[in-house]
Design a protein around this motif. Sequence first.
Motif, PDB file in Angstrom:
ATOM      1  N   GLN A 115       5.732  33.358 -45.905  1.00 12.20           N
ATOM      2  CA  GLN A 115       5.078  32.415 -45.004  1.00 12.20           C
ATOM      3  C   GLN A 115       3.561  32.461 -45.185  1.00 12.20           C
ATOM      4  O   GLN A 115       2.905  31.420 -45.306  1.00 12.20           O
ATOM      5  CB  GLN A 115       5.451  32.736 -43.554  1.00 12.20           C
ATOM      6  CG  GLN A 115       4.686  31.945 -42.513  1.00 12.20           C
ATOM      7  CD  GLN A 115       4.952  30.458 -42.560  1.00 12.20           C
ATOM      8  OE1 GLN A 115       6.042  30.033 -42.949  1.00 12.20           O
ATOM      9  NE2 GLN A 115       3.975  29.653 -42.178  1.00 12.20           N
ATOM     10  N   THR A 132      13.651  32.741 -39.699  1.00 16.84           N
ATOM     11  CA  THR A 132      13.000  31.437 -39.608  1.00 16.84           C
ATOM     12  C   THR A 132      11.842  31.430 -38.624  1.00 16.84           C
ATOM     13  O   THR A 132      10.959  30.572 -38.711  1.00 16.84           O
ATOM     14  CB  THR A 132      14.010  30.339 -39.215  1.00 16.84           C
ATOM     15  OG1 THR A 132      14.702  30.754 -38.037  1.00 16.84           O
ATOM     16  CG2 THR A 132      15.020  30.110 -40.336  1.00 16.84           C
ATOM     17  N   GLU A 136       6.988  27.918 -40.836  1.00 20.09           N
ATOM     18  CA  GLU A 136       7.511  26.647 -41.324  1.00 20.09           C
ATOM     19  C   GLU A 136       7.929  26.657 -42.793  1.00 20.09           C
ATOM     20  O   GLU A 136       8.604  25.730 -43.242  1.00 20.09           O
ATOM     21  CB  GLU A 136       6.455  25.553 -41.118  1.00 20.09           C
ATOM     22  CG  GLU A 136       5.153  25.802 -41.860  1.00 20.09           C
ATOM     23  CD  GLU A 136       4.093  24.762 -41.559  1.00 20.09           C
ATOM     24  OE1 GLU A 136       2.977  24.901 -42.074  1.00 20.09           O
ATOM     25  OE2 GLU A 136       4.382  23.809 -40.817  1.00 20.09           O
ATOM     26  N   CYS A 138       9.904  28.937 -44.005  1.00 24.60           N
ATOM     27  CA  CYS A 138      11.132  29.723 -44.058  1.00 24.60           C
ATOM     28  C   CYS A 138      12.313  28.926 -43.499  1.00 24.60           C
ATOM     29  O   CYS A 138      12.261  28.437 -42.360  1.00 24.60           O
ATOM     30  CB  CYS A 138      10.958  31.021 -43.278  1.00 24.60           C
ATOM     31  SG  CYS A 138       9.645  32.079 -43.938  1.00 24.60           S
ATOM     32  N   PHE A 139      13.362  28.823 -44.312  1.00 28.23           N
ATOM     33  CA  PHE A 139      14.556  28.065 -43.943  1.00 28.23           C
ATOM     34  C   PHE A 139      15.784  28.963 -44.085  1.00 28.23           C
ATOM     35  O   PHE A 139      15.762  29.966 -44.779  1.00 28.23           O
ATOM     36  CB  PHE A 139      14.717  26.844 -44.852  1.00 28.23           C
ATOM     37  CG  PHE A 139      13.582  25.858 -44.771  1.00 28.23           C
ATOM     38  CD1 PHE A 139      13.652  24.761 -43.927  1.00 28.23           C
ATOM     39  CD2 PHE A 139      12.434  26.038 -45.539  1.00 28.23           C
ATOM     40  CE1 PHE A 139      12.604  23.862 -43.845  1.00 28.23           C
ATOM     41  CE2 PHE A 139      11.381  25.144 -45.459  1.00 28.23           C
ATOM     42  CZ  PHE A 139      11.462  24.048 -44.619  1.00 28.23           C
ATOM     43  N   ARG A 140      16.861  28.546 -43.413  1.00 31.42           N
ATOM     44  CA  ARG A 140      18.116  29.285 -43.510  1.00 31.42           C
ATOM     45  C   ARG A 140      19.243  28.315 -43.837  1.00 31.42           C
ATOM     46  O   ARG A 140      19.519  27.385 -43.078  1.00 31.42           O
ATOM     47  CB  ARG A 140      18.421  29.994 -42.192  1.00 31.42           C
ATOM     48  CG  ARG A 140      19.614  30.955 -42.283  1.00 31.42           C
ATOM     49  CD  ARG A 140      20.117  31.396 -40.904  1.00 31.42           C
ATOM     50  NE  ARG A 140      19.092  31.533 -39.901  1.00 31.42           N
ATOM     51  CZ  ARG A 140      18.439  32.672 -39.619  1.00 31.42           C
ATOM     52  NH1 ARG A 140      18.717  33.767 -40.287  1.00 31.42           N
ATOM     53  NH2 ARG A 140      17.519  32.699 -38.668  1.00 31.42           N
ATOM     54  N   SER A 335      12.508  20.402 -45.475  1.00 25.76           N
ATOM     55  CA  SER A 335      12.640  20.124 -44.036  1.00 25.76           C
ATOM     56  C   SER A 335      13.280  18.770 -43.771  1.00 25.76           C
ATOM     57  O   SER A 335      13.880  18.565 -42.720  1.00 25.76           O
ATOM     58  CB  SER A 335      11.276  20.206 -43.353  1.00 25.76           C
ATOM     59  OG  SER A 335      10.450  19.097 -43.694  1.00 25.76           O
ATOM     60  N   PHE A 350      18.000  20.259 -41.401  1.00 27.70           N
ATOM     61  CA  PHE A 350      17.448  21.468 -40.814  1.00 27.70           C
ATOM     62  C   PHE A 350      16.728  21.118 -39.516  1.00 27.70           C
ATOM     63  O   PHE A 350      16.140  20.040 -39.392  1.00 27.70           O
ATOM     64  CB  PHE A 350      16.455  22.137 -41.776  1.00 27.70           C
ATOM     65  CG  PHE A 350      17.089  22.710 -43.002  1.00 27.70           C
ATOM     66  CD1 PHE A 350      17.626  23.987 -42.994  1.00 27.70           C
ATOM     67  CD2 PHE A 350      17.166  21.970 -44.178  1.00 27.70           C
ATOM     68  CE1 PHE A 350      18.230  24.517 -44.124  1.00 27.70           C
ATOM     69  CE2 PHE A 350      17.758  22.494 -45.321  1.00 27.70           C
ATOM     70  CZ  PHE A 350      18.290  23.777 -45.292  1.00 27.70           C
ATOM     71  N   GLY A 354      13.737  25.271 -39.062  1.00 25.21           N
ATOM     72  CA  GLY A 354      14.311  25.641 -40.349  1.00 25.21           C
ATOM     73  C   GLY A 354      15.739  26.121 -40.335  1.00 25.21           C
ATOM     74  O   GLY A 354      16.221  26.695 -41.319  1.00 25.21           O
ATOM     75  N   GLU A 355      16.463  25.871 -39.230  1.00 22.92           N
ATOM     76  CA  GLU A 355      17.863  26.292 -39.149  1.00 22.92           C
ATOM     77  C   GLU A 355      18.786  25.166 -39.611  1.00 22.92           C
ATOM     78  O   GLU A 355      18.619  24.013 -39.239  1.00 22.92           O
ATOM     79  CB  GLU A 355      18.225  26.677 -37.712  1.00 22.92           C
ATOM     80  CG  GLU A 355      17.465  27.865 -37.169  1.00 22.92           C
ATOM     81  CD  GLU A 355      17.842  29.177 -37.839  1.00 22.92           C
ATOM     82  OE1 GLU A 355      18.827  29.203 -38.612  1.00 22.92           O
ATOM     83  OE2 GLU A 355      17.157  30.181 -37.581  1.00 22.92           O
TER      84      GLU A 355
END
Length: 384
Positions: A115, A132, A136, A138-140, A335, A350, A354-355
Amino acid sequence: MRGFRVFAAVLVILCLLIGVASAAETIKIGMLAPLTGFAAADGASALNSVKIAVDQVNGQGGVLGKKIQLVVYDDRADAKEAVALAYKLIEQDKISAFVAGSYSLPTRAVAPIFQEEKIPLVAAYAIHPDVTKAGEYCFRNGFLGTVEGKAAAYTAHKLLNAKTVALLTSDNDFGRTLVEGFKMYQAKYGRDMKIVYEQAYPFSEKDFKPYLSKIKEANPDLIFASGYYFQTGPLLKQARELGIKSKILGEEGADSPKLAEIAGEAAEGFYIVTNFDRDDPRPVVQNFLKEYRKRYKIEPDMVGASAYDAFMIIVDAMRKTKTYSNPTAIRMAISKTTNFDGLTGIIKGFTHIGEVVKPVQVQVVKNGLFRRFGVVDDPELIRP
């Protein structure tokens, strides 16, 4: 002698220039996975699956005319090791994006680093919310632990008709977050489903019979056993040895071909909520299954499918933005991902943090293999 020195200097410069040019010919995507230690089977699955993805992308001409170079290191599922390797990927390898192919503890540790450096990170299967929350970039792609826990409770309540439940869970981030989600569902939707026993066991536990003996006395309709395959495999075996007839439900941590190797016949009829449906007829799934089995002579699992998707989400973003060197553009494209045709389902998108939003798969072991049992797609449950 002077002429030789000049020639040597020119040769060194040319070699350096060629090296720079060669490096510029590839796009580096970094990855950490637990390739040795207790989680080595999961690490191998993640890496093997991403290798298939890399070969597919490069076989189709790469991205923006450049081949992808996967730079991968073994974090041994250790947070300190992962932090050191994260800095190596950033400072030495100069990666453009990162696939987090490891467990929650190391992934939580490195997420703030990526990040801060503004390098897009897509976590394959780490479930802890802190991944997450780092920011911003970081995504999963895998499920937030509470989402999967709620899906497990729904499965117990609605699909398996349990009225009484025992909770037996690994005492770590993974297990605690899953149980939290299970209780969230039970408190809101499943008050007629009573929790009659609850116990957390040490991460290194191998003898589950003291807990299982108490569960046998409580005689629940279902046991929610949240843990990894190397924990759940022995647990299943010991439960059946004690004559426990309750249905047993696990989650993605048990989604491994190693589970059936460990538990043997005791794995039959074991249910899981997970991130992968082997019976999904879409070509992306069936082609992957065929290739994985051909290459590695073993059944693929959720970990591998999730890592494959994490890599492909990054590639898709680079293609859409026509850049591999603008991390802000790549982050924005990730995103805005919608209806992505992934191995782990049609990814609807997402959330703002970021979920991932997609259905949770329910599988059951039949003849030693995970097969489709159901799906949890209620928006109230699958949306973080």
